[in-house]
Design an enzyme around this catalytic site. Structure first.
Site, PDB file in Angstrom:
ATOM      1  N   ALA A  51       6.297  57.248  79.833  1.00  0.00           N
ATOM      2  CA  ALA A  51       6.579  56.965  81.423  1.00  0.00           C
ATOM      3  C   ALA A  51       7.947  56.566  81.865  1.00  0.00           C
ATOM      4  O   ALA A  51       8.411  57.047  82.904  1.00  0.00           O
ATOM      5  CB  ALA A  51       5.748  56.012  81.858  1.00  0.00           C
ATOM      6  N   CYS A  93      23.681  56.267  68.564  1.00  0.00           N
ATOM      7  CA  CYS A  93      23.751  55.486  67.443  1.00  0.00           C
ATOM      8  C   CYS A  93      25.208  55.624  66.726  1.00  0.00           C
ATOM      9  O   CYS A  93      25.486  55.159  65.595  1.00  0.00           O
ATOM     10  CB  CYS A  93      22.659  55.642  66.397  1.00  0.00           C
TER      11      CYS A  93
END
Ligand SMILES: *Cc1c(COP(=O)(O)O)cnc(C)c1O
Length: 390
Positions: free
Chosen positions: A203, A329
């Site tokens: 979502a 990252c």
């Protein structure tokens, strides 16, 4: 008060749409019941809301409500799909096929399965980020049980040819899973037309709340077998135990409903803004678009920039604009993006990359400000680099 930078990191997450918040509110307080409480009205109200949300989500992807399994997000949905299928079809075969440019929430479960003795083929991509269908054809083996190819890439926005991949898998009776975290609500998804057997959704990439997602699991032609990965009270027909969370589920459905209703206008609006940004930036020399120029998410622009240090570029821009490089990252691992290196970018160009993620609340004024700041920063970094050489 310092002004917050312009948000262009919509691939990382999105704000919850105020209309979604409004739909969620009553389920924190008034309708707080446990949907599994079948003996009283508190439970019934929660259960009714979940039933409706499930139907909305199913409709959105041309599935049936029984085929929706709620999870905490796409990471969990991917884990359930990959490990659940691998375990359930253990007797049939131990080979899986995926792609080098997948999200770590697919790659890491695959590596885990390899450690358990499964074999995984990681397909390369072409220079535009799309898979080569003939390479997929050639990767099938007698013991292949699952193909997992993402719908839309989270770094370069590239849209894989789902219907073609689905057809290819169906011909061989091999299950097809797609990670649609970035695609849901942005492009039309039809699990029947595309012959998708399992699909991960979340979502919070589509203006809904964090912590809720779903896995679509096909129930007929073929009926997918899945070994549950969370055991407990037998919720979600035994596939995923744990008390359902009505506010999040209601918000998820509302978010998807809004995204579908507004998809045509938003696709056009975001594509126009994206092209405006790219036309402004590409006046500079040595800028390279990463990923297919048309076969991509409307709100995605990913570029590599020659002659600058990637880290200096992000540092120079961070007070103006919130965005990330190709790889989220790199600050911790200092490794270049695995997606950009899979496209064949040099290490330097993979480092010196910017991912612009535009979204529902991005304005033309913001795009112009970001373009101006990016051009100024790139020019001054290049100037400085020349000074150091000279
Ligand atoms: C964000 C994302 C995920 C992880 O989703 P969560 O709901 O945050 O767990 C997985 N795959 C892709 C492609 C994503 O963009």
């Amino acid at each position: 008060m310092t002004q917050r930078p312009i948000y262009l990191d919509y691939h990382a997450t999105t704000p919850v749409d105020p209309r979604v918040v409004e739909a969620m509110m009553p389920f924190f307080t008034e309708h707080f019941g446990n949907p599994a409480s079948v003996t009283h009205a508190y439970g019934w109200a929660a259960e009714a809301a979940i039933k409706q949300a499930r139907a909305t989500l199913a409709d959105a992807i041309h599935a049936t409500p029984e085929e929706i399994v709620f999870t905490s997000g796409a990471t969990e949905a991917n884990n359930l799909a990959l490990k659940g299928v691998a375990e359930a079809y253990f007797g049939k075969g131990r080979h899986l096929i995926t792609v080098q440019t997948e999200h770590s929430a697919v790659l890491d479960p695959c590596r885990y399965l390899e450690a358990l003795g499964f074999e995984v083929t990681y397909l390369p991509v072409q220079a535009d980020g799309l898979i080569d269908l003939s390479a997929l054809e050639n990767a099938f083996r007698e013991d292949t049980v699952l193909v997992s190819v993402m719908a839309a890439n989270n770094e370069i926005g590239v849209l894989q040819p789902l219907a073609e991949i689905g057809a290819c898998c169906r011909r061989r009776s091999v299950l097809f899973h797609t990670d649609a975290a970035q695609a849901l609500g942005k492009i039309p998804l039809d699990v029947d037309a595309m012959q998708i057997d399992l699909m991960s959704m979340t979502a919070h990439k589509v203006y809904g709340p964090k912590g809720i997602g779903a896995l679509y699991v096909r129930r007929r032609q073929p009926r997918v077998k899945l070994a549950p990965q969370l055991h407990g009270g037998g919720h979600e027909r035994g596939l995923r135990s744990g008390t359902l969370y009505p506010p999040q589920i209601v918000g998820f459905a509302k978010a998807v409903e809004l995204a579908l209703a507004e998809m045509p206008q938003e696709t056009l609006r975001q594509t126009t803004l994206r092209e405006r940004l790219w036309s402004a930036l590409r006046q500079l020399p040595e800028l390279y678009l990463n990923g297919h120029s048309a076969q991509r998410l409307p709100g995605n622009l990913n570029i590599s920039i020659g002659g600058v240090d990637g880290q200096a570029l992000l540092l120079g821009l961070r007070s103006t604009v919130a965005l990330s490089s190709g790889s989220a990252c790199r600050y911790t691992t200092l490794a270049p993006s695995h997606v950009l290196t899979a496209l064949g970018r040099s290490e330097a160009l993979a480092y010196a990359s910017l991912r612009f993620g535009l979204g529902r609340f991005t304005t033309v004024e913001e795009i112009d400000q970001v373009a101006e700041a990016a051009i100024a920063t790139i020019q001054s970094l290049r100037q400085a680099a020349l000074g150091m050489k000279g």
